[in-house]
Structures are given as structure tokens and as C-alpha cells.
Motif scaffolding. Structure first.
Motif, PDB file in Angstrom:
ATOM      1  N   VAL A 174      -1.724   4.222   3.820  1.00  0.00           N
ATOM      2  CA  VAL A 174      -2.870   2.640   4.584  1.00  0.00           C
ATOM      3  C   VAL A 174      -3.984   3.592   4.368  1.00  0.00           C
ATOM      4  O   VAL A 174      -4.763   2.774   4.470  1.00  0.00           O
ATOM      5  CB  VAL A 174      -1.816   2.953   6.171  1.00  0.00           C
ATOM      6  CG1 VAL A 174      -2.661   1.980   6.612  1.00  0.00           C
ATOM      7  CG2 VAL A 174      -0.321   2.244   5.484  1.00  0.00           C
ATOM      8  N   ILE A 212       0.336   5.600  -4.378  1.00  0.00           N
ATOM      9  CA  ILE A 212       0.200   4.011  -5.199  1.00  0.00           C
ATOM     10  C   ILE A 212      -0.615   4.078  -6.134  1.00  0.00           C
ATOM     11  O   ILE A 212      -1.433   5.537  -6.487  1.00  0.00           O
ATOM     12  CB  ILE A 212      -0.033   3.555  -3.658  1.00  0.00           C
ATOM     13  CG1 ILE A 212      -1.900   4.334  -3.247  1.00  0.00           C
ATOM     14  CG2 ILE A 212       0.795   3.594  -2.742  1.00  0.00           C
ATOM     15  CD1 ILE A 212      -2.025   3.615  -2.318  1.00  0.00           C
ATOM     16  N   PHE A 248      12.754  -1.866   1.111  1.00  0.00           N
ATOM     17  CA  PHE A 248      12.233  -0.487   2.159  1.00  0.00           C
ATOM     18  C   PHE A 248      11.050  -1.437   2.875  1.00  0.00           C
ATOM     19  O   PHE A 248      10.966  -2.557   2.131  1.00  0.00           O
ATOM     20  CB  PHE A 248      10.965  -0.065   1.191  1.00  0.00           C
ATOM     21  CG  PHE A 248      11.863   0.747   0.706  1.00  0.00           C
ATOM     22  CD1 PHE A 248      12.734   2.130   0.442  1.00  0.00           C
ATOM     23  CD2 PHE A 248      11.861   0.927  -0.883  1.00  0.00           C
ATOM     24  CE1 PHE A 248      13.805   3.529   0.516  1.00  0.00           C
ATOM     25  CE2 PHE A 248      11.924   1.752  -1.725  1.00  0.00           C
ATOM     26  CZ  PHE A 248      13.347   3.069  -1.202  1.00  0.00           C
ATOM     27  N   THR A 251       7.485  -2.486   0.423  1.00  0.00           N
ATOM     28  CA  THR A 251       7.842  -3.185  -0.853  1.00  0.00           C
ATOM     29  C   THR A 251       8.693  -3.987  -0.891  1.00  0.00           C
ATOM     30  O   THR A 251       9.405  -4.391   0.246  1.00  0.00           O
ATOM     31  CB  THR A 251       8.206  -1.665  -1.529  1.00  0.00           C
ATOM     32  OG1 THR A 251       9.452  -1.062  -1.316  1.00  0.00           O
ATOM     33  CG2 THR A 251       7.396  -0.761  -1.847  1.00  0.00           C
ATOM     34  N   GLY A 281      14.487   8.431  -6.155  1.00  0.00           N
ATOM     35  CA  GLY A 281      13.185   8.331  -4.344  1.00  0.00           C
ATOM     36  C   GLY A 281      13.428   7.062  -4.845  1.00  0.00           C
ATOM     37  O   GLY A 281      14.808   6.606  -5.100  1.00  0.00           O
ATOM     38  N   GLY A 282      12.681   6.128  -4.089  1.00  0.00           N
ATOM     39  CA  GLY A 282      12.816   4.745  -3.952  1.00  0.00           C
ATOM     40  C   GLY A 282      11.349   4.393  -4.074  1.00  0.00           C
ATOM     41  O   GLY A 282      10.300   5.152  -4.924  1.00  0.00           O
ATOM     42  N   ILE A 286       4.008  -3.230  -4.369  1.00  0.00           N
ATOM     43  CA  ILE A 286       3.624  -2.784  -2.678  1.00  0.00           C
ATOM     44  C   ILE A 286       3.695  -4.465  -2.013  1.00  0.00           C
ATOM     45  O   ILE A 286       3.296  -5.469  -2.810  1.00  0.00           O
ATOM     46  CB  ILE A 286       1.902  -2.291  -2.898  1.00  0.00           C
ATOM     47  CG1 ILE A 286       2.400  -1.357  -2.968  1.00  0.00           C
ATOM     48  CG2 ILE A 286       1.750  -2.690  -1.028  1.00  0.00           C
ATOM     49  CD1 ILE A 286       0.885  -0.270  -2.938  1.00  0.00           C
ATOM     50  N   ALA A 305       4.161   1.264  -5.265  1.00  0.00           N
ATOM     51  CA  ALA A 305       4.004   2.739  -4.841  1.00  0.00           C
ATOM     52  C   ALA A 305       5.772   2.986  -4.833  1.00  0.00           C
ATOM     53  O   ALA A 305       6.472   3.091  -5.431  1.00  0.00           O
ATOM     54  CB  ALA A 305       4.645   2.323  -3.444  1.00  0.00           C
TER      55      ALA A 305
END
Ligand code: 2NL
Length: 341
Positions: A174, A212, A248, A251, A281-282, A286, A305
């Protein structure tokens, strides 16, 4: 005779004894069989009988004086001998080499991840571990009543205004998005915190790497190829990947990423619960709302991402069964990574 005794006594007092050689010289000169005192005793023969008693006493006094000086000097020299002889050390022996520590398995894996993504143009970003609500939740599209915002899930340092220990490393992305315009291609390794009971599978402190990639025309295909590159480099050329739809807040669409089980190569075993796949993972594209809150135009740019736990990757790669081993500092565990570079 009396003067001779006086003279020798003076010489004894003045004799400089600073090392063992001088001590020995002193002993020979005064206390030896052919020394000055023995000479004087020899001279007793010529002393008249009536003086013999007195001269004898004086000579014995001289002998005692020499002995005292000798003892005192010897003691002093022994005390100042800190060296080899006293400690019974042999300084000519080769030295015992310093033992080197090893790098922590989490550091080894983090560095490997940085190298793998570095090869396809990702740089590394870092940020604070204490964060505000905006960077940890609001900017990332977490709804007002999301459970992660509750005290039982997140460590708050302060309430109203809220400051907390970051629960993921997305906070840094961010900050990067707020301060840069695309193209952005960066990964963020770091420590994160969640209010969890410590067990073999969970800890209140662990490590993540998120990444990202934002530019014009970035697609889900780019995301898949990036993850595939990572999986093959980290776990081996034959590794396959699989995406499962997921959710999420930041995303859309989102997916969870599996790789073929390293233990059974997809055949099915205890580690992969007989599915042949393990989760690493994930990821996702975005969410335009997340781009907008960081002042990046979602109509012009798109991006993907991803995020994964460094502990999880390390456990899979080295077949470590208990998360607590990473923080116990047991050298029997850590020493096993001596040969990994
Ligand atoms: C996981 C899944 C993920 C991200 C992290 C992210 C960051 C920004 C915007 C959008 Cl700034 N997304 N990060 C996205 C998808 C998944 O992590 O399992 N982590 C351990």
C-alpha cells in the motif's frame, strides 16, 4: 672482617633481581659453595678466638639476609609468571578454529525467494511492523466489521486512533502504491503478527513474502507464469502448479496456489493428505478499489498480487514438521542447515 661483612650485606640489598637469570646469578654469587658468604665463612679461621662468637653471629645474619632476599625475589617472579610455563600451555600448538554459526533456515529461504523473483525483475521493499488501521485494513478493502479487525485476532498497540502489529505485509505494498506510479514490480518479505495460540501449526509471529506487479495490460496469465516460475525454481523443475478459486478482500478474482506434493510427487501421502497437492499461498488480480485508494488509476493499469508464508515454504522444502522449531533456537535443529548456502 666486620667491614667486609657490611660491604657484602650492602651488595645483597642493592642486587637487582628482575628475572630468573638474575635470581640464579644472585644465588651463585652469594649463596653458592664458592660465593661471597662461603668465602667469609672460610675467613673465620683467621679471626681471633675472642671475636669468633660475634663474627659468627654476624655471618649467620648475612646468610639469613641473602636467603630472605632470594625467597622474596623468587616468590615475586613466580607471581608475575602468567604465561605458558605457569598455565602449562604450549603456544606452539595450532589454534582451535572459531566455530561459525549457521544461517537460520527462514533466512536461507527468504534469500532464495528474493533471488528467484530478482531474476524476473522484482525488487525488495520494506516497511514498519507497527502500522495504522489505514495501511493494514482500510486501504486493502477490509470491511468495517471484518473479524481480523477484532482484538482477538490482531495485536493492538493503541486504540482510537488504532495502531497495531501488522497482520500481513500488504501494508508495505500500500505504501509503495501510494508513493509510486506503475510500472511497479516488488516483493515484500517481512515479519507479521496475529493473536494465535502457539502450536505445531500456528504462531503469533511469522514471516510472509508478498509481491505486486502493476503495469498496463497485466493479466491473470502473467500471474500464473510468475507463480510457475517461482514454484519450479524453489521446489524443482518437475513441480506442477494448480489454482483453486478463493477469496481475499484485496484481490478479485482470487486463487489459492497448490504445488505437486514434494514427498510423493503427486501419488498421495500423509503430507498432502492423499490429494497429491500442497498449498503454498494465495494470489489474485488487485481489486480496482485497492488501486483507487492508493491513487493508481484502475482504468489505465491492472496488476496482480500474491502472498505466501515463509515458514510454510521452509517446512515444505526441508520437511520440518513443527513450526515451533523456528523460534526455539535449538542448535541440533539449526546445525542441520550448515551446508545450505
Ligand atoms: C496468502 C495470500 C495474498 C495478497 C496477498 C495483496 C497486496 C496488495 C493488494 C492486493 Cl497491496 N493483494 N496481497 C493478495 C493475495 C493473496 O496472500 O495466503 N498469504 C500467506
Amino acid at each position: 672482617m666486620k667491614e667486609k661483612i657490611e660491604q657484602v650485606a650492602q651488595d645483597i640489598r642493592a642486587f637487582v633481581i628482575e628475572d630468573t637469570a638474575q635470581l640464579e646469578a644472585f644465588r651463585i654469587a652469594y649463596m653458592g659453595r664458592k660465593g661471597h658468604i662461603a668465602d667469609l665463612f672460610d675467613g673465620m679461621k683467621t679471626v681471633p678466638n675472642e671475636e669468633k662468637k660475634l663474627v659468627g653471629q654476624q655471618l649467620n645474619g648475612l646468610k639469613q639476609l641473602a636467603q630472605e632476599r632470594f625467597d622474596e625475589a623468587q616468590e615475586k617472579l613466580a607471581g608475575s609468571q602468567t604465561s605458558a610455563a605457569k598455565l602449562n600451555l604450549d603456544f606452539t600448538l595450532p589454534p582451535v578454529p572459531n566455530t561459525l554459526g549457521t544461517r537460520h533456515p527462514l533466512s536461507l529461504v527468504r534469500e532464495e525467494i528474493i533471488r528467484i523473483f530478482g531474476r524476473i525483475g522484482f525488487n525488495v521493499s520494506e516497511g514498519p511492523e507497527i502500522e495504522d488501521d489505514w495501511h493494514n485494513f482500510t486501504a486493502l478493502n477490509f470491511p468495517e466489521n471484518h473479524p481480523a479487525r477484532e482484538m482477538q485476532d490482531t495485536f493492538f498497540v493503541q486504540k482510537n486512533p488504532d495502531f497495531l502489529l501488522r497482520t500481513h505485509t500488504s501494508t508495505v505494498q500500500v505504501r509503495i502504491m501510494e508513493n509510486n506510479q506503475p510500472p511497479i514490480r516488488t516483493i515484500m518479505p517481512g515479519r507479521v503478527f496475529r493473536n494465535e495460540a502457539i502450536s505445531a501449526r500456528a504462531h503469533c509471529m511469522f514471516h510472509q513474502v508478498e509481491g505486486i506487479f502493476i503495469d498496463e495490460n497485466v493479466s491473470f496469465a502473467d500471474l500464473k507464469q510468475t507463480i510457475y516460475h517461482f514454484a519450479k525454481e524453489m521446489f524443482g523443475e518437475k513441480t506442477q502448479i494448480r489454482f483453486r478459486p478463493s477469496f481475499f478482500p484485496f484481490t478479485e478474482p482470487s486463487a489459492e496456489v497448490d504445488i505437486t506434493c514434494l514427498i510423493c510427487k503427486g501419488e498421495g501421502c500423509n503430507i498432502c493428505k492423499h490429494s497429491g497437492w500442497v498449498e503454498i499461498g494465495g494470489c489474485g488480480m488487485i481489486d480496482p478499489a485497492v488501486m483507487e485508494s492508493s491513487k493508481i488509476d484502475p482504468d489505465k493499469y491492472s496488476g496482480f498480487a500474491f502472498g505466501m508464508g515463509i515458514e510454510r515454504i521452509t517446512m515444505l522444502k526441508y520437511q520440518i514438521k513443527d513450526l515451533r522449531l523456528f523460534t526455539e533456537n535449538d542448535v541440533r535443529f539449526l546445525k542441520q542447515f550448515e551446508s545450505v548456502v
